[in-house]
Design a protein around this motif. Structure first.
Motif, PDB file in Angstrom:
ATOM      1  N   ASP A  79     125.576   7.739 -51.207  1.00  0.00           N
ATOM      2  CA  ASP A  79     124.431   8.654 -51.253  1.00  0.00           C
ATOM      3  C   ASP A  79     123.488   8.444 -50.064  1.00  0.00           C
ATOM      4  N   GLU A  80     123.376   7.190 -49.575  1.00  0.00           N
ATOM      5  CA  GLU A  80     122.529   6.945 -48.415  1.00  0.00           C
ATOM      6  C   GLU A  80     123.159   7.515 -47.145  1.00  0.00           C
ATOM      7  N   ILE A  81     124.452   7.368 -47.012  1.00  0.00           N
ATOM      8  CA  ILE A  81     125.146   7.914 -45.845  1.00  0.00           C
ATOM      9  C   ILE A  81     125.040   9.434 -45.843  1.00  0.00           C
ATOM     10  N   ASP A  82     125.155  10.046 -47.020  1.00  0.00           N
ATOM     11  CA  ASP A  82     125.024  11.506 -47.109  1.00  0.00           C
ATOM     12  C   ASP A  82     123.631  11.960 -46.702  1.00  0.00           C
ATOM     13  N   ARG A  83     122.613  11.176 -47.055  1.00  0.00           N
ATOM     14  CA  ARG A  83     121.234  11.590 -46.770  1.00  0.00           C
ATOM     15  C   ARG A  83     120.793  11.233 -45.355  1.00  0.00           C
ATOM     16  N   TYR A  84     121.114  10.006 -44.920  1.00  0.00           N
ATOM     17  CA  TYR A  84     120.554   9.518 -43.667  1.00  0.00           C
ATOM     18  C   TYR A  84     121.531   9.488 -42.493  1.00  0.00           C
ATOM     19  N   GLY A  85     122.828   9.397 -42.771  1.00  0.00           N
ATOM     20  CA  GLY A  85     123.792   9.272 -41.689  1.00  0.00           C
ATOM     21  C   GLY A  85     124.518   7.946 -41.748  1.00  0.00           C
ATOM     22  N   PRO A  86     125.257   7.582 -40.694  1.00  0.00           N
ATOM     23  CA  PRO A  86     126.065   6.356 -40.693  1.00  0.00           C
ATOM     24  C   PRO A  86     125.249   5.122 -41.065  1.00  0.00           C
ATOM     25  N   TYR A  87     125.887   4.200 -41.775  1.00  0.00           N
ATOM     26  CA  TYR A  87     125.180   2.992 -42.190  1.00  0.00           C
ATOM     27  C   TYR A  87     124.833   2.138 -40.972  1.00  0.00           C
ATOM     28  N   SER A  88     123.789   1.347 -41.113  1.00  0.00           N
ATOM     29  CA  SER A  88     123.263   0.561 -40.005  1.00  0.00           C
ATOM     30  C   SER A  88     124.160  -0.623 -39.673  1.00  0.00           C
ATOM     31  N   LEU A  89     124.222  -0.957 -38.396  1.00  0.00           N
ATOM     32  CA  LEU A  89     124.946  -2.122 -37.917  1.00  0.00           C
ATOM     33  C   LEU A  89     123.953  -3.173 -37.434  1.00  0.00           C
ATOM     34  N   ALA A  90     124.287  -4.437 -37.661  1.00  0.00           N
ATOM     35  CA  ALA A  90     123.408  -5.506 -37.185  1.00  0.00           C
ATOM     36  C   ALA A  90     123.236  -5.432 -35.673  1.00  0.00           C
ATOM     37  N   ALA A  91     124.285  -5.004 -34.973  1.00  0.00           N
ATOM     38  CA  ALA A  91     124.239  -4.940 -33.511  1.00  0.00           C
ATOM     39  C   ALA A  91     123.172  -3.986 -32.997  1.00  0.00           C
ATOM     40  N   GLU A  92     122.826  -2.985 -33.782  1.00  0.00           N
ATOM     41  CA  GLU A  92     121.796  -2.038 -33.352  1.00  0.00           C
ATOM     42  C   GLU A  92     120.445  -2.718 -33.170  1.00  0.00           C
ATOM     43  N   SER A  93     120.212  -3.805 -33.898  1.00  0.00           N
ATOM     44  CA  SER A  93     118.925  -4.506 -33.848  1.00  0.00           C
ATOM     45  C   SER A  93     119.013  -5.801 -33.049  1.00  0.00           C
ATOM     46  N   ALA A  94     120.077  -5.942 -32.245  1.00  0.00           N
ATOM     47  CA  ALA A  94     120.293  -7.191 -31.517  1.00  0.00           C
ATOM     48  C   ALA A  94     119.125  -7.545 -30.604  1.00  0.00           C
ATOM     49  N   TRP A  95     118.425  -6.541 -30.089  1.00  0.00           N
ATOM     50  CA  TRP A  95     117.325  -6.800 -29.148  1.00  0.00           C
ATOM     51  C   TRP A  95     115.973  -6.474 -29.742  1.00  0.00           C
ATOM     52  N   ASP A  96     115.909  -6.341 -31.071  1.00  0.00           N
ATOM     53  CA  ASP A  96     114.637  -6.084 -31.739  1.00  0.00           C
ATOM     54  C   ASP A  96     113.969  -7.398 -32.120  1.00  0.00           C
ATOM     55  N   HIS A  97     112.765  -7.584 -31.692  1.00  0.00           N
ATOM     56  CA  HIS A  97     111.995  -8.790 -32.017  1.00  0.00           C
ATOM     57  C   HIS A  97     110.587  -8.374 -32.441  1.00  0.00           C
ATOM     58  N   GLN A 224     111.503   9.044 -31.785  1.00  0.00           N
ATOM     59  CA  GLN A 224     112.627   9.860 -31.319  1.00  0.00           C
ATOM     60  C   GLN A 224     113.776   8.995 -30.792  1.00  0.00           C
ATOM     61  N   SER A 225     113.513   7.720 -30.550  1.00  0.00           N
ATOM     62  CA  SER A 225     114.581   6.827 -30.072  1.00  0.00           C
ATOM     63  C   SER A 225     115.388   6.209 -31.210  1.00  0.00           C
ATOM     64  N   LEU A 226     114.847   6.246 -32.428  1.00  0.00           N
ATOM     65  CA  LEU A 226     115.495   5.562 -33.551  1.00  0.00           C
ATOM     66  C   LEU A 226     116.872   6.164 -33.843  1.00  0.00           C
ATOM     67  N   GLY A 227     117.876   5.316 -33.793  1.00  0.00           N
ATOM     68  CA  GLY A 227     119.238   5.759 -34.061  1.00  0.00           C
ATOM     69  C   GLY A 227     119.952   6.327 -32.854  1.00  0.00           C
ATOM     70  N   THR A 228     119.298   6.303 -31.677  1.00  0.00           N
ATOM     71  CA  THR A 228     119.897   6.902 -30.481  1.00  0.00           C
ATOM     72  C   THR A 228     120.236   5.884 -29.398  1.00  0.00           C
ATOM     73  N   LEU A 229     119.963   4.606 -29.635  1.00  0.00           N
ATOM     74  CA  LEU A 229     120.140   3.608 -28.583  1.00  0.00           C
ATOM     75  C   LEU A 229     121.601   3.225 -28.360  1.00  0.00           C
TER      76      LEU A 229
END
Length: 242
Positions: A79-97, A224-229
């Motif tokens: 249901d989350e994938i249907d609403r929001y899109g592909p599930y999150s990967l840890a690698a997407e936040s590799a440079w988030d501090h 606007q950058s969220l999910g596009t990196l």
């Protein structure tokens, strides 16, 4: 065994000690092996760091407490994938501090927000949420039209570079100019920021006002950058997700 447990319950400190011991064993089993693995997260080749303007917007997002009501982590549930899109990967936040996955969803998850709405929509929503979502309980942020302070951007990029984020010397020294250039598509700085962060980078008047660089520019650029990196999550199969 039951008698031992019964006697242990009579000794509060003994029970606390036993709980700590059992939890420690579980923690060691789960955590210790990670120290022997050379790399636990494979960073996608196309993952780019936030631009100085997006990074400033991220700081404003944290300052205003947006993370308290919005998560940035799509779980691998159908249901989350249907609403929001592909599930999150840890690698997407590799440079988030710090990372902003969160777990509280007073508002919707924002992990795949980028490109979902126009810049004008975001500006109107942040100034007065009820103007675009009548039932919204989100507070208004009219003060975001104030000028953006860019004095610390260079230091911020330098600090993140020391933590492993791939900002090179040119990115660091150009931080203030790149922040302005990303919000001024007709300026000389626009070409420079695209050179450093990619030709596909969104360069435009995020708040619609060409006269000055504002906190609204920064926050909308970040949203606007969220999910596009990186395109990595969109390359994964979603069938059979539980």
């Amino acid at each position: 065994m039951l008698k031992l447990h019964y006697n242990l319950e009579k000794l509060s400190m003994g029970l606390v000690g036993a709980i700590i011991a059992v939890a420690s064993v579980g923690g060691l089993v789960e955590i210790a092996p990670l120290f022997t693995i050379e790399e636990t997260v494979v960073i996608p080749d196309d993952l780019r760091p936030h631009t100085p303007l997006e990074l400033a917007g991220r700081e404003i997002y944290i300052r205003e407490g947006c993370y308290a009501c919005h998560s940035q982590m799509v779980r691998s549930l159908a249901d989350e994938i249907d609403r929001y899109g592909p599930y999150s990967l840890a690698a997407e936040s590799a440079w988030d501090h710090p990372m902003l996955w969160g777990s509280k969803r007073t508002g919707p998850d924002l992990a795949r927000l980028g490109g979902k709405y126009s810049d004008d929509w975001h500006v109107a929503h942040l100034i007065n949420p009820r103007s675009v979502v009548p039932v919204s309980i989100m507070p208004a942020y009219p003060w975001l039209v104030q000028p953006l302070d860019t004095d610390l951007l260079e230091d911020s990029l330098a600090t993140l570079a020391r933590m492993g984020v791939p900002y090179d010397e040119k990115m660091i020294t150009s931080a203030e100019g790149d922040a302005l250039g990303q919000s001024r598509p007709d300026s000389d700085g626009a070409a420079g920021v695209r050179t450093r962060y990619g030709e596909e980078l969104a360069v435009r008047l995020f708040d619609g006002d060409p006269g000055r660089l504002t906190e609204m520019d920064a926050l909308v650029a970040y949203l606007q950058s969220l999910g596009t990196l990186t395109g990595a999550p969109y390359d994964l199969p979603t069938e059979g997700a539980q």
